[in-house]
Design a protein around this motif. Structure first.
Motif, PDB file in Angstrom:
ATOM      1  N   ILE A  55       0.856  -1.180   0.000  1.00 10.52           N
ATOM      2  CA  ILE A  55       0.000   0.000   0.000  1.00 10.52           C
ATOM      3  C   ILE A  55       0.899   1.239   0.000  1.00 10.52           C
ATOM      4  N   SER A  56       0.615   2.152  -0.907  1.00  5.29           N
ATOM      5  CA  SER A  56       1.449   3.342  -1.007  1.00  5.29           C
ATOM      6  C   SER A  56       1.284   4.215   0.241  1.00  5.29           C
ATOM      7  N   PRO A  57       2.370   4.801   0.696  1.00  2.88           N
ATOM      8  CA  PRO A  57       2.271   5.695   1.858  1.00  2.88           C
ATOM      9  C   PRO A  57       1.256   6.802   1.634  1.00  2.88           C
ATOM     10  N   LEU A  58       1.047   7.181   0.381  1.00  2.00           N
ATOM     11  CA  LEU A  58       0.107   8.260   0.123  1.00  2.00           C
ATOM     12  C   LEU A  58      -1.314   7.825   0.429  1.00  2.00           C
ATOM     13  N   ILE A  59      -1.530   6.520   0.429  1.00  2.00           N
ATOM     14  CA  ILE A  59      -2.837   6.013   0.853  1.00  2.00           C
ATOM     15  C   ILE A  59      -2.823   5.793   2.365  1.00  2.00           C
ATOM     16  N   THR A  60      -1.719   5.221   2.834  1.00  5.16           N
ATOM     17  CA  THR A  60      -1.615   4.951   4.271  1.00  5.16           C
ATOM     18  C   THR A  60      -1.858   6.217   5.083  1.00  5.16           C
ATOM     19  N   VAL A  61      -1.372   7.326   4.558  1.00  2.00           N
ATOM     20  CA  VAL A  61      -1.497   8.572   5.297  1.00  2.00           C
ATOM     21  C   VAL A  61      -2.956   8.838   5.657  1.00  2.00           C
ATOM     22  N   PHE A  62      -3.838   8.489   4.738  1.00  2.00           N
ATOM     23  CA  PHE A  62      -5.253   8.729   5.019  1.00  2.00           C
ATOM     24  C   PHE A  62      -5.884   7.612   5.835  1.00  2.00           C
ATOM     25  N   LEU A  63      -5.266   6.435   5.788  1.00  2.00           N
ATOM     26  CA  LEU A  63      -5.764   5.352   6.633  1.00  2.00           C
ATOM     27  C   LEU A  63      -5.376   5.595   8.092  1.00  2.00           C
ATOM     28  N   VAL A  64      -4.165   6.128   8.257  1.00  2.00           N
ATOM     29  CA  VAL A  64      -3.646   6.339   9.600  1.00  2.00           C
ATOM     30  C   VAL A  64      -4.402   7.455  10.319  1.00  2.00           C
ATOM     31  N   ALA A  65      -4.805   8.474   9.541  1.00  2.00           N
ATOM     32  CA  ALA A  65      -5.391   9.661  10.166  1.00  2.00           C
ATOM     33  C   ALA A  65      -6.571   9.346  11.100  1.00  2.00           C
ATOM     34  N   PRO A  66      -7.599   8.659  10.602  1.00  2.00           N
ATOM     35  CA  PRO A  66      -8.733   8.427  11.515  1.00  2.00           C
ATOM     36  C   PRO A  66      -8.356   7.568  12.724  1.00  2.00           C
ATOM     37  N   LEU A  67      -7.472   6.608  12.485  1.00  2.00           N
ATOM     38  CA  LEU A  67      -7.023   5.761  13.596  1.00  2.00           C
ATOM     39  C   LEU A  67      -6.339   6.604  14.669  1.00  2.00           C
ATOM     40  N   ALA A  68      -5.414   7.434  14.211  1.00  2.00           N
ATOM     41  CA  ALA A  68      -4.668   8.262  15.159  1.00  2.00           C
ATOM     42  C   ALA A  68      -5.609   9.210  15.871  1.00  2.00           C
ATOM     43  N   PHE A  69      -6.574   9.727  15.126  1.00  2.00           N
ATOM     44  CA  PHE A  69      -7.521  10.654  15.741  1.00  2.00           C
ATOM     45  C   PHE A  69      -8.297   9.953  16.852  1.00  2.00           C
ATOM     46  N   ALA A  70      -8.810   8.790  16.540  1.00  2.00           N
ATOM     47  CA  ALA A  70      -9.635   8.076  17.520  1.00  2.00           C
ATOM     48  C   ALA A  70      -8.814   7.703  18.752  1.00  2.00           C
ATOM     49  N   THR A  71      -7.609   7.177  18.533  1.00  2.00           N
ATOM     50  CA  THR A  71      -6.826   6.770  19.713  1.00  2.00           C
ATOM     51  C   THR A  71      -6.394   7.988  20.521  1.00  2.00           C
ATOM     52  N   SER A  72      -5.982   9.047  19.852  1.00  2.00           N
ATOM     53  CA  SER A  72      -5.558  10.231  20.604  1.00  2.00           C
ATOM     54  C   SER A  72      -6.719  10.777  21.418  1.00  2.00           C
ATOM     55  N   TRP A  73      -7.877  10.783  20.795  1.00  2.00           N
ATOM     56  CA  TRP A  73      -9.063  11.271  21.494  1.00  2.00           C
ATOM     57  C   TRP A  73      -9.293  10.445  22.761  1.00  2.00           C
ATOM     58  N   LEU A  74      -9.245   9.135  22.583  1.00  2.00           N
ATOM     59  CA  LEU A  74      -9.454   8.241  23.725  1.00  2.00           C
ATOM     60  C   LEU A  74      -8.405   8.464  24.802  1.00  2.00           C
ATOM     61  N   VAL A  75      -7.161   8.553  24.353  1.00  2.00           N
ATOM     62  CA  VAL A  75      -6.076   8.755  25.322  1.00  2.00           C
ATOM     63  C   VAL A  75      -6.334  10.017  26.131  1.00  2.00           C
ATOM     64  N   TYR A  76      -6.760  11.056  25.441  1.00  2.00           N
ATOM     65  CA  TYR A  76      -6.999  12.292  26.174  1.00  2.00           C
ATOM     66  C   TYR A  76      -8.150  12.122  27.157  1.00  2.00           C
ATOM     67  N   ARG A  77      -9.261  11.585  26.667  1.00  2.00           N
ATOM     68  CA  ARG A  77     -10.436  11.487  27.539  1.00  2.00           C
ATOM     69  C   ARG A  77     -10.173  10.557  28.728  1.00  2.00           C
ATOM     70  N   VAL A  78      -9.526   9.453  28.451  1.00  2.00           N
ATOM     71  CA  VAL A  78      -9.415   8.430  29.494  1.00  2.00           C
ATOM     72  C   VAL A  78      -8.206   8.667  30.396  1.00  2.00           C
ATOM     73  N   LEU A  79      -7.073   9.004  29.790  1.00  2.00           N
ATOM     74  CA  LEU A  79      -5.849   9.064  30.588  1.00  2.00           C
ATOM     75  C   LEU A  79      -5.477  10.475  31.042  1.00  2.00           C
ATOM     76  N   LEU A  80      -5.666  11.436  30.164  1.00  2.00           N
ATOM     77  CA  LEU A  80      -5.134  12.748  30.497  1.00  2.00           C
ATOM     78  C   LEU A  80      -6.141  13.651  31.191  1.00  2.00           C
ATOM     79  N   LEU A  81      -7.408  13.503  30.828  1.00  2.00           N
ATOM     80  CA  LEU A  81      -8.413  14.366  31.419  1.00  2.00           C
ATOM     81  C   LEU A  81      -8.422  14.291  32.949  1.00  2.00           C
ATOM     82  N   PRO A  82      -8.310  13.090  33.516  1.00  2.69           N
ATOM     83  CA  PRO A  82      -8.258  13.051  34.983  1.00  2.69           C
ATOM     84  C   PRO A  82      -7.118  13.907  35.543  1.00  2.69           C
ATOM     85  N   LEU A  83      -5.999  13.926  34.839  1.00  2.07           N
ATOM     86  CA  LEU A  83      -4.873  14.735  35.309  1.00  2.07           C
ATOM     87  C   LEU A  83      -5.205  16.218  35.193  1.00  2.07           C
ATOM     88  N   VAL A  84      -5.807  16.588  34.060  1.00  2.00           N
ATOM     89  CA  VAL A  84      -6.165  17.988  33.866  1.00  2.00           C
ATOM     90  C   VAL A  84      -7.128  18.408  34.959  1.00  2.00           C
TER      91      VAL A  84
END
Ligand SMILES: Nc1ncnc2c1ncn2[C@@H]1O[C@H](COP(=O)(O)OP(=O)(O)OP(=O)(O)O)[C@@H](O)[C@H]1O
Ligand SMILES: Nc1ncnc2c1ncn2[C@@H]1O[C@H](COP(=O)(O)OP(=O)(O)OP(=O)(O)O)[C@@H](O)[C@H]1O
Ligand SMILES: CC(C)C[C@H](N)C(=O)O
Ligand SMILES: [Mg+2]
Ligand SMILES: [Mg+2]
Lengths: 287, 236, 243, 375, 307
Positions: A55-84
């Motif tokens: 798979i070309s990286p130019l496609i992967t870039v768009f596959l990775v985006a939603p994944l990264a968004f979802a995990t980062s969102w979760l990480v913030y809500r679950v792990l970091l928000l309590p600290l904030v």
């Protein structure tokens, strides 16, 4: 000319490294020490997609985006928000987020080692292109294009949309933002998630011309921190300008003086900027 | 309109507010007087949803409970708050501050209308629309803060010591402005040290001491109450 | 106490922030044992002037001379050692120190320097002086607002300054507290302290100041006794209003 | 029977992890599975299986020292395998010596072999020394020069880290002595993001040969830049990681004729055997340098234990010193400084394989050829 | 009064007991003890500066590296004795700390943090560049007759000295100035404290200790590689241990170092294949469940018992 073009290309790479962190630190107030690892994660995804499934990286870039968004969102809500929530002061939050994200960096490195412990090496668009008389690699050009596109999109979003205005408001003052009806926690999560997305996308693009391994994240984290601070925390223009300056200075020093002194030169610039503009190039004066 | 019932705020072991009840309606100015540390700010901050302490008791706006709401929902419900120290976006322009005031959904439709009201009230804000808020003088910043609060189309506007640090000229203007805001149909809940001036424009007032309401009456009655005069009007 | 010789000379002082001239060519003197009021509209440059005298800001031009000593280019700590003490417009206490330690902080490194038992005794006396006796062991977070202001004042006094700068020290006090505050400063005046006072509370200005300097937009518009300047039409127009 | 406990410290993460993962770990797995497949090592008339105890040090020498101590005193392992890296082997030497473990070091390239072996008589050296490496490179260049493939102009760069600095320092003496002119001599820091200025600078001096004493990420980056810049030299040499299959995986046929550190003789029968077994277990090829030597060091240990017929460490150490061993590299033995003078120094990519073109005490199957462009 | 009366003899007894560790501990426990002492000295001296000032300095790695590197360089290339170099290295580091301190004084908060983080990188690069271009060394070996026992005792002495210094500091004007500075720098300046000098002085002190520790442990590594001795990870680990222990008390960092090292060890042993991953998880747990560090926990326990 040569120096300028190569330098700008390198600066584009640096912008990819730093923009995400700038959002995370500037808006969500999380000094994310796992930033580099997220980038390397993106690179690993790209490498695996390319070598295992062509798979070309130019496609992967768009596959990775939603994944990264979802995990980062979760990480913030679950792990970091309590600290904030529990932090009484910005300093306390800084300490807590340093500790927590340092732990996350370890977890990410540990995970990547289990997935693929060796170098992620593949070749994509490693062909010369002539830009105004200078030979550059096509993959770097693509990454530069990516950096330009991402920063443009980010800039427009921040300055033209309602949500973007809210993001900037939270960056300036979370307390005041709450008072004008902005859901600060949601906006912070959004900024953190978008930051993570940009970093991971940057990782995909960078992996087309940099050979990485699971342990290299810390190098990118340091670079990103320096760029963010140099540009001014929370200011996208600042991060981009700082990235370009560093790129050009490093290239100039490497070409004209000695490649051995590039990093020293980068730090000198960094220090000079801070001495004359302690809040960073585009930073705000401390209140 | 705004009904506060048995509100208690504790910071750790220290109870700053111990079961306070009060009301405020549209088109009236209600002033809260009290010594420093009496718990006035704690009260407003708790209602606005930004209390650092533990809050219990009830606060409701038009029958809708505010207790479980976060700050942004409370603004949406119709309460705007200008905290002590103003809480403006110092690094954004005056205009951006005002626009952010209209961020809540309830305010979006009437943005233009509210903007006109604010500009009519504080013409200076239109003149200085592109100035960075932080570089405005103290009094001007206060205008930004109040203007921004009005932009959120509130039913009740809460102000915490708005005249603090303002020159006599500007604080005079401020109190006049508050009267004019009342005329637009907004209810004003005001915490002030300047008891004389605030009672002069207010409809009703509450006295608060050590976290408890110790008196409530019409403003004119309070103005003439000897005990109040002694404690808050500095007639000594 | 009768006033003495001029001890602080401020000559043609200016401060520019980028294009903005916050203080524009202001000159004045402060006499020993005098309370001088510095008043003016919001943003007129009062705090900026105080900040230049205490060294927090560097003047763009002009000179500040204390008892023959040029303070113009000096660092804040050098100025403090020369005998200038200040409070801050927004109270700044040291949150992690006890009440007593907050006062000691003022007496160790400044104009008059003490250490050990000596400074503890002295600080305890000052606490009593400002009305905080019996509170020395408390964490400062337990203090009420006015007590924090008292504490800040005691800290400023601990170095036995030649000149004391009070920037809106009375702001935020309610009328009855204000009476207490004014009395406290009045008693300092009785002791013969030299004070520059920035206030928006006219009652305080009237009862405390020997002399007033009024500035507007960074420039002097009036100077004289409180009565005189407060009835000056220019001052009324720019600052007091007709209310 | 009682298992024989063998300890190892792994760099699972950190700067040394990549090298460990490529050159050491898969060989340890291979060797353990082979030995245990046979039922174990033959000691005292019975087969004793091998039991591996491993700890991760995250590439931190202080952690490694602790882990080795733990293996020695808590786990009481019978033997220790050597860690990856020159620095790590040096740091481990005192503890190996203290408990009398033979230390058959592999990824440990230094010119201090004499001194080290005097201090630590249990320490063995199998992959060669710094000067040997540079001399191998010189000999290779000489051959190419004799063929008329290159001239005298050499551009040299190195990573500014212990390994690169050391090799470059030796090269600055060895190459000019052989008549080469170093027309470009620059270092760059570890972790340099963009090496194009380096390659551009080297290219501008119009060298006949390009030599880089480089580390893995920059080995890749320099090669890619050379392709982009079309750096046309008769000899193109990069150091660590040139021998990795990932190098060929990334660049394919473009690296035909590239020179690099290491290399193996693919025609040797034991080498073929080793590589076949490796491939059978892991499904891929081992890298073409230290992997085989590390495997050989395990074979040495194996044969010494069986030969001494004991797990007594002193006896095994003596056995290693006194005997020669049949390994994947062929037959090897150690000299009076505990150095095995059987190693390849320079390899060259040809048809997707990295063959040795220079070596010390080992047969070399192919002669170096000039690099002809990047296709 | 009671407690402080007991403190001196208590500390002396503790020190004496600690000095005997090498006689009872085997190699493994000794090497853990060396690690503990190393981190304890680094973390304690770190918190002397960073604790009261709240300036999170990530420069430990840089100074530690200078210590180790100079020892390696001097012994390998200039035939100097270990002792001469171990004496010289901290002096050089202190001088460097003075220069850097002055240059970065205007940086506050996070700006200072990031600069110090970059410092180790920058020093490593400069050192490598100088070595590469002017010295051309052939690997830096630190060959001495010192074994872990000696290193242990030296580190113990350093740690004891750091504690004595810290104890003195707590009673001195300098220490008081530092506390004021950490509370509010503007106030500190206006009460007459030369904040610049105070900060630089303390920064130099931590630089001195870090370099000294780096020099002392150099013989333990035998071979000095810039990329190992100038490790950014070390800076982080030191900070994390100190924060974990708590920086308000002089003994706080020690209380962080001990459990941390042991935890680290337990994890390394129990999860040899996923050490890093599990360590990361442990970190998160610590942050969430020990928000005030070990001394905070201590305080809580004590408070719980007395009430
Ligand atoms: N965040 C906080 N944490 C702990 N205690 C607090 C906090 N905020 C306020 N307090 C305490 O609660 C009490 C009431 O404070 P509050 O600010 O509500 O008083 P106030 O009436 O507004 O006084 P002022 O006139 O000084 O503004 C005071 O004793 C104060 O010290
Ligand atoms: N650091 C700064 N940068 C830019 N402008 C500044 C700065 N500090 C003050 N100013 C500007 O200088 C002018 C004078 O400010 P100053 O704080 O001295 O006013 P002031 O007389 O103390 O007012 P107030 O009574 O409201 O406290 C104002 O217009 C202010 O915005
Ligand atoms: C043989 C090599 C790969 C050794 C390694 N570069 C080191 O010096 O640590
Ligand atoms: Mg209040
Ligand atoms: Mg002011």
């Amino acid at each position: 000319m040569d120096i300028l073009i190569s330098g700008l290309l390198l600066g584009g790479t640096y912008a990819l490294i730093a923009m995400g962190l700038n959002l995370q630190y500037g808006v969500a107030r999380i000094m994310n020490l796992a930033n580099g690892e997220v980038l390397v994660m993106g690179a690993l995804a790209s490498f695996l997609a390319f070598t295992a499934a062509s798979i070309s990286p130019l496609i992967t870039v768009f596959l990775v985006a939603p994944l990264a968004f979802a995990t980062s969102w979760l990480v913030y809500r679950v792990l970091l928000l309590p600290l904030v929530r529990r932090a009484r002061t910005q300093g306390q939050l800084e300490v807590d987020s340093i500790l927590a994200t340092f732990g996350m960096a370890f977890i990410l490195v540990g995970t990547m080692v289990l997935i693929y412990p060796e170098l992620f090496a593949y070749s994509f668009l490693a062909v010369p292109v002539d830009v105004a008389g200078t030979t550059v690699a096509a993959n770097r050009l693509v990454a530069f294009g990516g950096a330009v596109a991402i920063s443009l999109a980010l800039y427009l979003w921040l300055n033209r949309s309602n949500a973007g205005l809210a993001v900037r408001a939270v960056a300036v003052s979370p307390m005041a933002a709450g008072l004008v009806g902005i859901n600060v926690e949601r906006i912070s999560a959004l900024a953190f998630a978008i930051g993570g997305t940009i970093t991971a996308m940057g990782g995909v693009l960078i992996s087309t011309f940099v050979t990485l391994d699971p342990s290299l994240g810390v190098i990118f984290t340091m670079k990103a921190l320096i760029i963010v601070i140099m540009g001014g925390v929370g200011d996208i223009r600042g991060a981009i300008v700082a990235a370009l300056i560093l790129g050009v200075v490093e290239t100039a020093v490497a070409t004209l003086i000695d490649p051995g002194l590039t990093l020293a030169a980068a730090y000198t610039i960094f220090l000079l900027v801070l001495l004359f503009r302690p809040q960073g190039l585009f930073g705000r004066r401390p209140a | 309109m705004l009904d506060i019932n048995g509100l208690t705020v504790t910071y750790g072991l220290h109870a700053a507010l111990q079961g306070v009840s009060l009301t405020a309606s549209k088109s009236e100015i209600v002033v809260i007087l009290g010594a420093n540390g009496a718990g006035k700010s704690s009260l407003l901050r708790a209602v606005a949803g930004i209390s650092e302490g533990t809050v219990s008791g009830e606060a409701a706006l038009a029958g809708q409970s505010l207790r479980q709401m976060k700050a942004d929902r409370i603004v949406e419900a119709g309460i705007a708050f200008v905290p002590e120290g103003r809480g403006i976006f110092g690094d954004l322009s005056v205009w951006e501050n005002l626009m952010l005031g209209a961020y809540p959904e309830r305010a979006r439709a009437s943005r233009q209308e509210n903007l006109e009201k604010v500009v009519a009230l504080f013409p200076k804000l239109a003149q200085r629309r592109n100035q960075t808020a932080r570089t405005m003088s103290g009094g001007e910043q206060q205008m930004v803060a109040i203007g921004r609060a009005m932009m959120s189309n509130p039913d009740i506007l809460m102000l915490d010591e708005p005249s603090l640090g303002l020159s006599p000229l500007l604080s005079g203007e401020l109190f006049e402005n508050l009267s004019r805001i009342r005329e637009t149909g907004i209810g004003v809940l005001l915490v002030e040290q300047n008891a004389k001036r605030s009672l002069a424009i207010a409809d009703r007032g509450y006295l608060i001491e050590n976290g408890l309401i110790t008196g409530a009456d019409t403003a004119s009655a309070l103005l003439n109450d000897p005990a109040v005069q002694k404690a808050y009007l500095g007639s000594g | 106490m009768t006033q003495g010789q001029p001890i602080l000379h401020v000559e043609s002082l200016s401060k520019r922030f980028g294009g903005l001239v916050a203080v524009n060519n202001v000159s004045f003197q402060v006499l020993e044992h005098e309370v001088m009021g510095l008043i003016g509209p919001n943003g007129s440059g009062k705090s900026t002037t105080m900040n230049m005298i205490s060294g927090a800001l560097k003047p763009s031009s002009g000179a500040i001379i204390l008892k023959g000593q040029d303070l113009t280019r000096k660092k804040p700590h050098e100025i403090a050692r020369s005998g200038v003490s200040r409070t801050f417009q927004l109270v700044r206490i040291l949150p992690e120190l006890t009440v007593l330690e907050n006062v000691i902080a003022g007496g160790v490194f400044g104009h008059a320097r003490r250490w050990g038992k000596e400074v503890e005794t002295f600080a305890a006396e000052l606490l009593a002086r400002v009305g905080l006796e019996g509170q020395s062991g408390k964490p400062v977070s337990a203090l009420t607002y006015i007590d924090q202001k008292r504490l800040e004042l005691a800290r400023a006094l601990a170095s036995e300054p030649e000149v004391l700068l009070l920037d809106e020290w009375l702001a935020g006090l309610n009328p009855s507290e204000l009476t207490v505050g004014i009395d406290l400063i009045a008693s300092l005046r009785q002791e013969g302290r030299t004070i520059i006072l920035v206030e928006h509370v006219m009652d305080a200005i009237r009862s405390l100041c020997d002399r007033c300097l009024v500035i507007n937009s960074g420039a002097r518009i009036a100077e004289g006794t409180p009565e005189d300047v407060l009835s000056d039409p220019e001052v009324i127009r720019a600052y007091l209003g007709d209310g | 029977a009682d298992p024989i406990k063998i300890g190892r410290v792994v760099h699972m993460t950190g700067p040394a992890a990549g090298g460990d993962a490529a050159s050491h770990s898969p060989n340890v797995e291979l060797w353990v599975s082979q030995v245990n497949g046979r039922g174990g090592l033959m000691v005292g008339g019975e087969r004793r299986p091998v039991e591996l105890v491993e700890y991760d040090d995250k590439s931190n020498p202080a952690e490694m020292i602790k882990a080795v101590q733990r293996l020695a005193t808590q786990d009481e392992v019978d033997f220790l395998l050597t860690p990856w890296g020159t620095g790590f082997n040096a740091a481990a030497a005192p503890i190996f010596a203290k408990y009398g473990y033979p230390q058959i070091s592999v990824t440990n390239i230094t010119d201090e072999i004499e001194e080290l072996s005097e201090r630590f008589p249990n320490m063995f050296f199998t992959l060669g020394n710094t000067t040997g490496f540079v001399e191998g490179l010189r000999d290779t260049l000489n051959k190419l020069r004799d063929n008329g493939a290159i001239g005298n102009k050499v551009a040299m760069v190195n990573v500014a880290d212990a390994f690169g600095i050391e090799l470059a320092a030796v090269a600055r003496e060895v190459l000019p002595a052989a008549g080469y002119e170093i027309v470009f001599d620059k270092s760059y820091p570890l972790g340099t993001a963009d090496l194009s200025p380096v390659v551009k600078g080297a290219k501008a001096t119009e060298p006949d040969a390009f030599i880089a004493f480089s580390y893995p990420p920059d080995t890749f980056a320099l090669t890619e830049q050379a392709i982009i810049e079309n750096l046309d030299v008769g000899a193109f040499y990069t150091a660590v990681a040139t021998a990795f299959p990932a190098y060929a995986g990334k660049f394919g046929s473009k690296i035909e004729g590239n020179l690099g550190a290491g290399g193996v003789n693919l025609d040797l029968e034991p080498m073929t055997e080793y590589r076949t077994a490796f491939n059978a277990l892991h499904g891929n090829q081992p890298e073409y340098w230290a992997a085989a030597t590390y495997y050989a060091s395990l074979q040495v240990l194996e044969q010494a234990i069986e030969g001494a017929d004991s797990t007594d460490r002193e006896a095994v150490t003596e056995y290693i010193k006194a005997n020669s061993f049949d390994t994947a590299l062929g037959t090897i033995s150690f000299d009076k400084h505990n150095e095995s003078k059987h190693y390849w120094t320079v390899g060259q990519w040809h048809d997707g394989q990295f063959n040795a073109v220079a070596g010390v005490g080992v047969p070399v199957a192919v002669e170096p050829v000039a690099k002809e462009g990047w296709n | 009064m009671n407690i402080s009366a007991l403190a001196m003899p208590g500390a002396a007894a503790l020190l004496a007991a600690a000095a005997c560790v090498p006689f009872v501990a085997d190699g493994y426990w000794l090497s853990i003890a060396v690690t503990v002492l190393m981190y304890a000295a680094l973390a304690t001296s770190w918190s002397l500066f960073s604790g009261p000032t709240h300036y999170i300095a990530l420069s430990t790695g840089a100074f530690f590296g200078i210590g180790g590197y100079l020892v390696g360089l001097g012994m390998s290339d200039y035939d100097q004795s270990f002792w001469a170099m171990a004496a010289l290295a901290p002096v050089v580091a202190t001088a460097l700390a003075a220069v850097i301190g002055w240059a970065t004084l205007r940086l506050s908060g996070v700006y200072f943090v990031i600069f110090t983080l970059g410092l180790a990188e920058m020093v490593r690069n400069l050192v490598s560049w100088v070595q590469n271009n002017f010295l051309g060394s052939r690997g830096l070996y630190v060959l001495t007759d010192l074994d872990e026992t000696h290193i242990y005792w030296m580190l113990l002495a350093v740690l004891a000295a750091v504690f004595v210094f810290g104890w003195w500091l707590g009673r001195s004007r300098l220490g008081f100035a530092l506390r004021i500075l950490g509370n509010d720098e503007a106030v500190a300046r206006h009460v007459g404290i030369n904040t610049a000098r105070t900060k630089v002085l303390m920064f130099m002190t931590t630089g001195f200790v870090a370099a000294l520790v780096g020099a002392i442990v150099a013989p333990r590594y035998y071979y000095i590689e810039p990329n190992v001795v100038f490790s950014p990870e070390l800076s982080f680990v030191v900070v994390i241990m100190a924060l974990l222990g708590g920086t308000r008390k002089l003994y706080g960092p020690l209380l962080g170092v001990l459990p941390f090292t042991l935890l680290w060890e337990v994890i390394s042993v129990s999860f040899p294949n996923a050490t890093t991953l599990v360590l990361g998880l442990a970190f998160l747990l610590i942050v969430y469940f020990l928000p005030n560090g070990v001394t905070g926990l201590f305080g809580k326990l004590l408070a719980g018992r007395s009430s």
